[in-house]
Design an enzyme around this catalytic site. Structure first.
Site: not given
Length: 309
Positions: A136, A164
């Site tokens: 992330y 992400k």
């Protein structure tokens, strides 16, 4: 490590009672509503799930209950946002024991690590578990940027399967592809950049507003996957004022307020967060209610593949 996370993945809100105790039953009720609306997977305990506001035991309780409810029907991931690498390893191991299908791993919280330290954190957590990992990247919120060059350096670790991307810079999608090829599955992590990201090659969408508008998220996804760009653009333009709520520091409060307006859960958050009030509340409510009043019913999606995804 084999894993392919594509489609709409809600960053699920964690529900609280009025006394701020975690309400597992209400959280599961919301998860059921999201599943019924056709999401492709779940990410529990992300930023929207108030990860850093829960203690370790509460987190594990939420994960165990969710895994039991889902019962293998779709992937269940958990956010990993801890203050030290050792704590991230410990929680990741507990999440694995709880039965999750993967991790959404953030850099360590609070301390702003440099590139060498960030890569070490990610590699150390990967070595502590036997789970696929979505890396992330959110430098806007957490002040640590995982660059395409860093992802290239980490590409020899097979547990890193997805990214992400939440830098709010859609150029990054192309930069990562150009640097790393098809090595990672890329998912858009910024709601109001999703159509741009899908056009550039993102294969999934980790969304906050899907908590309140799951059918519309799925409609936009299906239209894009079917290549019905004109119809997708109409939905996106309707949706964008709502999606802007995902990029504000109070995104948790805003999304939970949207949940309530759409009939899902409560807006109780855990302090120091507080429900919004006054002029701010009125403005956000207007955005939400205007969208509800004009929400699209959606044309039929022509692609059988999109409908079956």
């Amino acid at each position: 490590m084999s894993s392919h996370w594509s489609g709409v993945y809600p960053a699920v809100t964690t529900q609280f009672r009025e006394d701020e105790w975690v309400d597992v039953e209400a959280t599961l009720s919301h998860v059921n509503a999201l599943i019924d609306a056709g999401v492709h997977g779940l990410i529990m305990l992300g930023t929207v799930g108030e990860n850093c506001s829960l203690d370790a035991g509460e987190k594990v309780d939420v994960l165990k209950a969710t895994v039991d409810l889902v019962d293998g029907r779709m992937p269940v991931l958990t956010g990993v946002a801890e203050y030290t690498t050792s704590l991230a390893c410990k929680f990741s191991q507990a999440a694995q024991d709880a039965g999750v299908d993967g991790l959404m791993l953030l850099p360590a919280m609070v301390y702003k690590s440099d590139a060498r330290e960030t890569i070490s954190h990610f590699r150390t957590v990967a070595s502590a578990v036997d789970l696929p990992i979505m890396c992330y990247n959110n430098p806007v919120s957490y002040s640590i940027d995982i660059t395409p060059e860093m992802f290239d350096e980490m590409s020899d670790e097979p547990k890193f399967v997805a990214i992400k991307e939440s830098s709010e810079n859609p150029r990054r999608i192309t930069d990562i592809f150009n640097r790393c090829g098809q090595r990672y599955t890329l998912l858009c992590g910024v709601d109001d950049l999703v159509l741009e990201s899908l056009i550039l090659g993102a294969q999934g969408w980790v969304s906050g507003l899907v908590n309140a508008f799951p059918a519309e998220n799925r409609l936009l996804w299906d239209l894009a996957q079917a290549g019905q760009w004109d119809e997708a653009l109409k939905v996106y333009r309707w949706y964008t004022p709502l999606l802007h709520l995902d990029t504000h520091p109070k995104l948790v409060q805003y999304i939970k307020l949207a949940n309530v307006e759409c009939g899902y859960g409560s807006e109780v958050v855990r302090a120091p967060r507080l429900p919004i009030s006054g002029v701010e509340r009125a403005a956000v409510l207007k955005t939400i209610r205007d969208a509800i009043a004009t929400r699209p019913t959606g044309p039929p999606v022509q692609s059988d593949t999109a409908l079956a995804s």
